[in-house]
Enzyme design. Structure first.
Site, PDB file in Angstrom:
ATOM      1  N   ASP A  38      57.337  54.755  19.669  1.00 11.01           N
ATOM      2  CA  ASP A  38      56.304  53.850  20.290  1.00 11.01           C
ATOM      3  C   ASP A  38      55.017  53.834  19.691  1.00 11.01           C
ATOM      4  O   ASP A  38      54.690  54.785  19.190  1.00 11.01           O
ATOM      5  CB  ASP A  38      56.283  54.160  21.961  1.00 11.01           C
ATOM      6  CG  ASP A  38      57.538  53.991  22.649  1.00 11.01           C
ATOM      7  OD1 ASP A  38      58.412  53.111  22.003  1.00 11.01           O
ATOM      8  OD2 ASP A  38      57.901  54.796  23.597  1.00 11.01           O
ATOM      9  N   TYR A  66      60.178  67.212  21.545  1.00 10.87           N
ATOM     10  CA  TYR A  66      58.957  66.216  22.088  1.00 10.87           C
ATOM     11  C   TYR A  66      57.987  67.122  22.839  1.00 10.87           C
ATOM     12  O   TYR A  66      58.487  68.113  23.738  1.00 10.87           O
ATOM     13  CB  TYR A  66      59.354  64.886  22.918  1.00 10.87           C
ATOM     14  CG  TYR A  66      60.142  64.029  22.154  1.00 10.87           C
ATOM     15  CD1 TYR A  66      59.664  63.020  21.378  1.00 10.87           C
ATOM     16  CD2 TYR A  66      61.669  64.154  21.951  1.00 10.87           C
ATOM     17  CE1 TYR A  66      60.446  62.078  20.812  1.00 10.87           C
ATOM     18  CE2 TYR A  66      62.379  63.280  21.270  1.00 10.87           C
ATOM     19  CZ  TYR A  66      61.742  62.128  20.551  1.00 10.87           C
ATOM     20  OH  TYR A  66      62.351  61.318  20.234  1.00 10.87           O
ATOM     21  N   ASP A  80      54.887  54.087  30.896  1.00  7.26           N
ATOM     22  CA  ASP A  80      53.809  55.162  30.238  1.00  7.26           C
ATOM     23  C   ASP A  80      52.627  54.360  30.709  1.00  7.26           C
ATOM     24  O   ASP A  80      52.418  53.459  31.343  1.00  7.26           O
ATOM     25  CB  ASP A  80      53.997  55.198  28.788  1.00  7.26           C
ATOM     26  CG  ASP A  80      54.022  53.969  28.079  1.00  7.26           C
ATOM     27  OD1 ASP A  80      53.009  53.024  28.249  1.00  7.26           O
ATOM     28  OD2 ASP A  80      54.673  53.572  27.156  1.00  7.26           O
ATOM     29  N   ARG A 173      60.357  58.612  28.011  1.00  5.84           N
ATOM     30  CA  ARG A 173      59.681  57.861  29.284  1.00  5.84           C
ATOM     31  C   ARG A 173      60.629  57.869  30.224  1.00  5.84           C
ATOM     32  O   ARG A 173      60.402  57.627  31.349  1.00  5.84           O
ATOM     33  CB  ARG A 173      59.380  56.501  28.827  1.00  5.84           C
ATOM     34  CG  ARG A 173      58.254  56.334  27.596  1.00  5.84           C
ATOM     35  CD  ARG A 173      57.823  54.733  27.489  1.00  5.84           C
ATOM     36  NE  ARG A 173      58.853  54.436  26.400  1.00  5.84           N
ATOM     37  CZ  ARG A 173      59.295  53.235  26.403  1.00  5.84           C
ATOM     38  NH1 ARG A 173      58.841  52.389  27.329  1.00  5.84           N
ATOM     39  NH2 ARG A 173      60.199  52.906  25.300  1.00  5.84           N
TER      40      ARG A 173
END
Length: 301
Positions: A38, A66, A80, A173
């Site tokens: 993203d 991550y 987010d 997310r």
């Protein structure tokens, strides 16, 4: 020029924009990246240059890792902090409650991709529909979370860092949003950084600023990694130069003529020069080694 540039993608640009910048700096006609990040996300974005793009389609499945900053008590339309706030709640989650909730995410589960994602449905990206205020039903996907943990939990601020090791196609997310629902207070991402992908870590990465400097000095090749680095999980197999020609012409090789390798996928090298020539598959039943993706000789751009 061929090989892989492992970019530490900066915040604020799409993966496609990052790819275009690297392609321009390298002066390449062809380039491709593995695994979209993203615009808000940073971190490992492997970019394959020139003939190396032929290898993207045969990359082995690899876990990704991550680090995400999560804020409890806030939900947004994008899941987010960049999105429109839908709700704010008082959150009073304890460390024990958080740890217990995270345990439910470990293992194989089904996950629904978020509307603000690059998933294509009937030729249209979901984020394009989301921007028009349209929400459609999405097909759930099977994912695996190998490990997940919360670090730096601030019980007063209700924020923490989430570390996740997961299968490809997992949306962090969505994990944060699902976690917020489970805890009854909502949650969203404040930041996301990919630390491992396609066999590469942050220590393999270079920044756009470094690439710009090297390109201006004519030394960009210093940060280009060899193509076979992405396939270290496969065993190497060497074949003669004449056999490489056969593979490049689409012909299989008899396994008995190359040392009877066991069935499976291999990194193939030319014996005389040691050059990496691509990925092959040994079919034990057929007694043949076939090329899955054999690099053409001399094609570099």
């Amino acid at each position: 020029m061929a090989g892989i540039i492992c970019l530490d993608k900066p915040e604020g640009i799409t993966s496609s924009k990052a790819l275009a910048l690297v392609r321009r700096l390298a002066g390449m006609k062809k380039a491709g990246h593995t695994g979209t990040l993203d615009p808000m996300a940073t971190g490992v974005l492997p970019i394959f240059l020139g003939r190396s793009t032929r290898l993207i389609g045969v990359l082995p499945p690899r876990a990704k890792e991550y680090r995400a900053q999560v804020c409890l008590g806030v939900t947004t339309d994008t899941l987010d902090i960049t999105g429109r706030v839908l709700e704010r709640r008082e959150a009073h989650v304890t460390r024990e409650q958080l740890t217990q909730a995270l345990n439910h995410f470990v293992g194989e589960t089904m996950q629904t991709p978020p509307m603000y994602s690059a998933v294509s449905v009937n030729g249209v990206r979901l984020y394009e529909l989301a921007r028009q205020g349209v929400e459609i039903e999405r097909r759930r996907r099977r994912i695996t979370v190998y490990a997940i943990a919360a670090e730096d939990f601030d019980e007063r601020e209700q924020t923490f860092t989430l570390t996740v090791r997961c299968s490809e196609g997992t949306y962090i997310r969505t994990i944060a949003d699902d976690l917020g629902k489970m805890l009854g207070c909502g949650a969203c991402l404040k930041a996301l950084r990919r630390t491992y992908s396609t066999g590469f870590s942050l220590s393999d990465c270079v920044t756009l600023e470094t690439l710009q400097m090297l390109a201006e000095d004519g030394r960009l090749e210093k940060c280009i990694l060899p193509e076979d680095r992405a396939f270290q999980g496969y065993a190497p197999l060497t074949v003669a130069r004449t056999q490489v020609r056969r593979l490049r012409n689409g012909a299989p090789l008899a396994l008995e003529r190359i040392g009877h390798p066991g069935p499976g996928t291999y990194r193939v090298y030319e014996r005389e020069s040691g050059a990496f020539v691509g990925i092959g598959y040994a079919d034990g039943a057929a007694g043949e080694l076939r090329g899955k993706s054999i690099l053409p000789e001399g094609e570099m751009t």
